[in-house]
Motif scaffolding. Sequence first.
Motif, mmCIF file in Angstrom:
data_model
loop_
_atom_site.group_PDB
_atom_site.id
_atom_site.type_symbol
_atom_site.label_atom_id
_atom_site.label_comp_id
_atom_site.label_asym_id
_atom_site.label_seq_id
_atom_site.Cartn_x
_atom_site.Cartn_y
_atom_site.Cartn_z
ATOM 1 N N ASP A 148 14.476 -30.658 -18.840
ATOM 2 C CA ASP A 148 14.959 -31.258 -17.597
ATOM 3 C C ASP A 148 14.127 -32.452 -17.147
ATOM 4 O OD1 ASP A 148 16.967 -29.375 -17.359
ATOM 5 O OD2 ASP A 148 15.750 -28.036 -16.111
ATOM 6 N N LEU A 149 12.987 -32.669 -17.769
ATOM 7 C CA LEU A 149 12.087 -33.722 -17.321
ATOM 8 C C LEU A 149 12.453 -35.068 -17.937
ATOM 9 C CD1 LEU A 149 8.675 -31.872 -17.292
ATOM 10 C CD2 LEU A 149 10.184 -32.364 -15.389
ATOM 11 N N HIS A 150 13.638 -35.528 -17.651
ATOM 12 C CA HIS A 150 14.086 -36.851 -18.092
ATOM 13 C C HIS A 150 13.990 -37.781 -16.885
ATOM 14 C CE1 HIS A 150 15.342 -35.557 -22.042
ATOM 15 N NE2 HIS A 150 15.873 -34.506 -21.472
ATOM 16 N N ILE A 151 12.795 -38.230 -16.611
ATOM 17 C CA ILE A 151 12.521 -39.047 -15.447
ATOM 18 C C ILE A 151 12.935 -40.489 -15.740
ATOM 19 C CG2 ILE A 151 10.725 -39.804 -13.852
ATOM 20 C CD1 ILE A 151 11.259 -36.756 -13.842
ATOM 21 N N ALA A 152 13.774 -41.033 -14.885
ATOM 22 C CA ALA A 152 14.329 -42.365 -15.125
ATOM 23 C C ALA A 152 13.334 -43.484 -14.832
ATOM 24 C CB ALA A 152 15.590 -42.552 -14.281
ATOM 25 N N ASN A 153 12.438 -43.262 -13.878
ATOM 26 C CA ASN A 153 11.530 -44.335 -13.495
ATOM 27 C C ASN A 153 10.240 -43.740 -12.935
ATOM 28 O OD1 ASN A 153 11.858 -43.868 -10.594
ATOM 29 N ND2 ASN A 153 13.920 -44.689 -10.888
ATOM 30 N N ASP A 154 9.273 -44.604 -12.712
ATOM 31 C CA ASP A 154 7.971 -44.134 -12.239
ATOM 32 C C ASP A 154 8.027 -43.572 -10.818
ATOM 33 O OD1 ASP A 154 6.700 -44.605 -14.623
ATOM 34 O OD2 ASP A 154 5.913 -46.563 -14.036
ATOM 35 N N ARG A 155 8.942 -44.042 -10.010
ATOM 36 C CA ARG A 155 9.074 -43.501 -8.652
ATOM 37 C C ARG A 155 9.490 -42.033 -8.716
ATOM 38 N NH1 ARG A 155 10.422 -46.482 -3.561
ATOM 39 N NH2 ARG A 155 9.903 -48.140 -4.994
ATOM 40 N N GLU A 156 10.477 -41.719 -9.562
ATOM 41 C CA GLU A 156 10.892 -40.326 -9.739
ATOM 42 C C GLU A 156 9.751 -39.496 -10.322
ATOM 43 O OE1 GLU A 156 14.490 -39.560 -11.877
ATOM 44 O OE2 GLU A 156 15.529 -41.203 -10.883
ATOM 45 N N ILE B 26 5.694 -35.226 -9.998
ATOM 46 C CA ILE B 26 4.299 -34.853 -10.231
ATOM 47 C C ILE B 26 3.653 -34.381 -8.937
ATOM 48 C CG2 ILE B 26 2.025 -35.767 -10.835
ATOM 49 C CD1 ILE B 26 3.592 -37.586 -12.886
ATOM 50 N N ARG B 27 3.876 -35.095 -7.853
ATOM 51 C CA ARG B 27 3.297 -34.717 -6.565
ATOM 52 C C ARG B 27 3.836 -33.367 -6.092
ATOM 53 N NH1 ARG B 27 0.424 -38.665 -3.934
ATOM 54 N NH2 ARG B 27 0.478 -40.682 -4.978
ATOM 55 N N GLY B 28 5.075 -33.052 -6.446
ATOM 56 C CA GLY B 28 5.647 -31.759 -6.081
ATOM 57 C C GLY B 28 5.025 -30.620 -6.869
ATOM 58 N N GLY B 29 4.475 -30.939 -8.019
ATOM 59 C CA GLY B 29 3.861 -29.920 -8.873
ATOM 60 C C GLY B 29 4.896 -29.204 -9.717
ATOM 61 N N TYR B 30 4.591 -29.084 -10.991
ATOM 62 C CA TYR B 30 5.490 -28.363 -11.884
ATOM 63 C C TYR B 30 5.151 -26.885 -11.866
ATOM 64 C CZ TYR B 30 6.584 -32.940 -13.890
ATOM 65 O OH TYR B 30 6.977 -34.234 -14.076
ATOM 66 N N PRO B 31 6.150 -26.042 -12.068
ATOM 67 C CA PRO B 31 5.855 -24.612 -12.227
ATOM 68 C C PRO B 31 5.114 -24.399 -13.552
ATOM 69 C CG PRO B 31 8.223 -25.040 -12.456
ATOM 70 C CD PRO B 31 7.567 -26.338 -12.126
ATOM 71 N N VAL B 32 4.292 -23.387 -13.619
ATOM 72 C CA VAL B 32 3.495 -23.135 -14.827
ATOM 73 C C VAL B 32 4.394 -22.902 -16.040
ATOM 74 C CG1 VAL B 32 3.202 -20.632 -14.582
ATOM 75 C CG2 VAL B 32 1.391 -21.997 -15.667
ATOM 76 N N ARG B 33 5.621 -22.488 -15.838
ATOM 77 C CA ARG B 33 6.522 -22.261 -16.988
ATOM 78 C C ARG B 33 6.778 -23.556 -17.769
ATOM 79 N NH1 ARG B 33 9.797 -21.707 -12.669
ATOM 80 N NH2 ARG B 33 11.513 -23.172 -12.487
ATOM 81 N N ILE B 34 6.628 -24.716 -17.112
ATOM 82 C CA ILE B 34 6.759 -25.990 -17.826
ATOM 83 C C ILE B 34 5.614 -26.114 -18.837
ATOM 84 C CG2 ILE B 34 6.767 -28.499 -17.579
ATOM 85 C CD1 ILE B 34 9.304 -27.317 -16.454
ATOM 86 N N ALA B 35 4.419 -25.735 -18.426
ATOM 87 C CA ALA B 35 3.272 -25.750 -19.347
ATOM 88 C C ALA B 35 3.495 -24.771 -20.485
ATOM 89 C CB ALA B 35 1.981 -25.407 -18.600
#
Length: 139
Positions: free
Chosen positions: A12-20, A25-34
């Motif tokens: 799901d981490l298909h970030i279109a641009n640096d703003r997104e 990143i600031r929201g923090g990923y759940p550990v399941r992403i790691a």
Amino acid sequence: MPSTSTAASVADLHIANDREADTEIRGGYPVRIAEELQDVLALTDAEMADVLGRSRRTYTRYRRQDKQLGLPESERIFRYIRLLQRAEHVFGTAEKAAWWMKEPNPSLNGRPPFDVALTAPGAALVDDLLAGLEHGFPV
């Protein structure tokens, strides 16, 4: 603290641009992403802890508590996911991209891209290498 991250998985981490990217990143990923990244790259717990910049024991605790990752850990995860996505674009499949990330590379003084990307400057080197491959430059 509730998560503001909308990412449910590495895919799901298909970030279109640096703003997104900054917002995610600031929201923090759940550990399941790691954990997913660990599976994709076939990493040991110690290697994944290195990616996060934490001890293996801390990574284990994060998983046990289903912890939300902080900004530094999320930024490091994003670094690898961005490189993996670029490598997938260059090599055609996620499997080939993951293999390439773990193989020693002569252009990186015999070090695997995974190891080199542990630092931000190293990640830039890996990204430059992928850019060269993407455009057909011999590396």
